[in-house]
Write an enzyme that holds these catalytic residues in place. Sequence first.
Site, PDB file in Angstrom:
ATOM      1  N   HIS A 264       1.000  -1.376  -0.018  1.00 55.07           N
ATOM      2  CA  HIS A 264       0.077   0.029  -0.077  1.00 55.07           C
ATOM      3  C   HIS A 264       0.895   1.325   0.064  1.00 55.07           C
ATOM      4  O   HIS A 264       2.210   1.093   0.319  1.00 55.07           O
ATOM      5  CB  HIS A 264      -0.931   0.086   1.382  1.00 55.07           C
ATOM      6  CG  HIS A 264      -1.798  -1.212   1.529  1.00 55.07           C
ATOM      7  ND1 HIS A 264      -2.703  -1.616   0.526  1.00 55.07           N
ATOM      8  CD2 HIS A 264      -1.759  -2.239   2.394  1.00 55.07           C
ATOM      9  CE1 HIS A 264      -3.315  -2.681   0.982  1.00 55.07           C
ATOM     10  NE2 HIS A 264      -2.386  -3.044   2.106  1.00 55.07           N
ATOM     11  N   GLU A 302      -4.394  -4.040  -4.397  1.00 52.90           N
ATOM     12  CA  GLU A 302      -5.743  -4.087  -4.401  1.00 52.90           C
ATOM     13  C   GLU A 302      -6.305  -2.409  -4.174  1.00 52.90           C
ATOM     14  O   GLU A 302      -6.724  -2.382  -3.275  1.00 52.90           O
ATOM     15  CB  GLU A 302      -6.367  -5.114  -3.437  1.00 52.90           C
ATOM     16  CG  GLU A 302      -5.652  -5.347  -2.161  1.00 52.90           C
ATOM     17  CD  GLU A 302      -5.737  -4.227  -1.339  1.00 52.90           C
ATOM     18  OE1 GLU A 302      -6.375  -3.246  -1.159  1.00 52.90           O
ATOM     19  OE2 GLU A 302      -5.509  -4.528  -0.064  1.00 52.90           O
TER      20      GLU A 302
END
Length: 364
Positions: A264, A302
């Site tokens: 992330h 994601e």
Amino acid sequence: MGHLHGQGRHLSARAASITCCPDRTAYSAALDGNTLLLQPVNGVENSRWQLGQQADGLILEWMGSDAEKPKLVEVLAAIEAAFVSFPVADKLNLLAPFDQAEELLRSGLLLHNGSGQTTVNIGLFWQQPRIWLVPPQAYAFPVTYVLSEGRRHPLRPPKPAGIVYQRHIDWLGRTLSFRTVDIHRDLERFNRWMNDPVVAASWREEGDLAKHQAYLQAISADPHVIALIASLDDEAFGYFEVYWAKEDRIAPFYDVDDFDRGWHVLIGEARFRGKPFVTAWLPSISHYLFLDDCRTQRVVIEPRTDNYKMIRNLARCGYANLKEFDFPHKRAMLGMLLRERFFAERLWVPRDVIATSCSTSSLS
């Protein structure tokens, strides 16, 4: 040693220097015509190399006397500087006497071709941890399985501390590095970044110092996640969380492998947002994760499905869009980068840099 005669056009001279740090030894490299000059950042001695072209790639020759040998770190720094200067080259023929040839042959850094020449393959070279990792991984962490919250996965190595990766970014003329978060040093910065409206719109973690201290402490205590600060020439600009996918919330949504990694990101400093910086940090975080464990064959991510800019950036850097799926807190796109593709297609370098290099050299 004899003078090299390149084929095709002469190599174009470079004004800027390149910083190389193999085995944690910093060298400044500058290419002047066909002469590559190396100098230790903390020293005065330098070495001269001649860089030329052949029909099948580059040829790099040490220009010292026959009675001398270059240090191994000099050899590694010279190879990196040559490939950074000419990223379209597939291989490099090396003409240099040094003592650790067998060690480099075992690691795949050097190869012997059919005519007995010592060569360096660019895809194998960029998989060498000792060039970019700090400290380099001497071997893969042994495999034994454990259970965490009902998930069976390999026991992970101890978390690193300090700088873990550094790389010269040629098109920025700066050195990018990732280091582990130091809560005392980074808490106020992290708090400011998390409360930035652009970051908050994606992360949704606004709050006070106490909240963010607890957040970072939880990450520090989690063995499957490492928190990193990204910097350019020691100027911090972004925060990364890198994780082992097998133990992560993403694991139930695809056929996860034991050594898959994910990440992330937030870019906290507004002036570091934009294409020149994305093309530096996005391939570099992928590169770091592939180097950190040679068994990692896939890196996953994601992002939210409505984060169109991020999804476009990922695609430009080799991530395939596999599918959409629903987390409890968002609808996400599963992106995946294959190790084979990253190194075969040289995805550490932006396509426009490759195109510029092709137009200024005779390599094809």
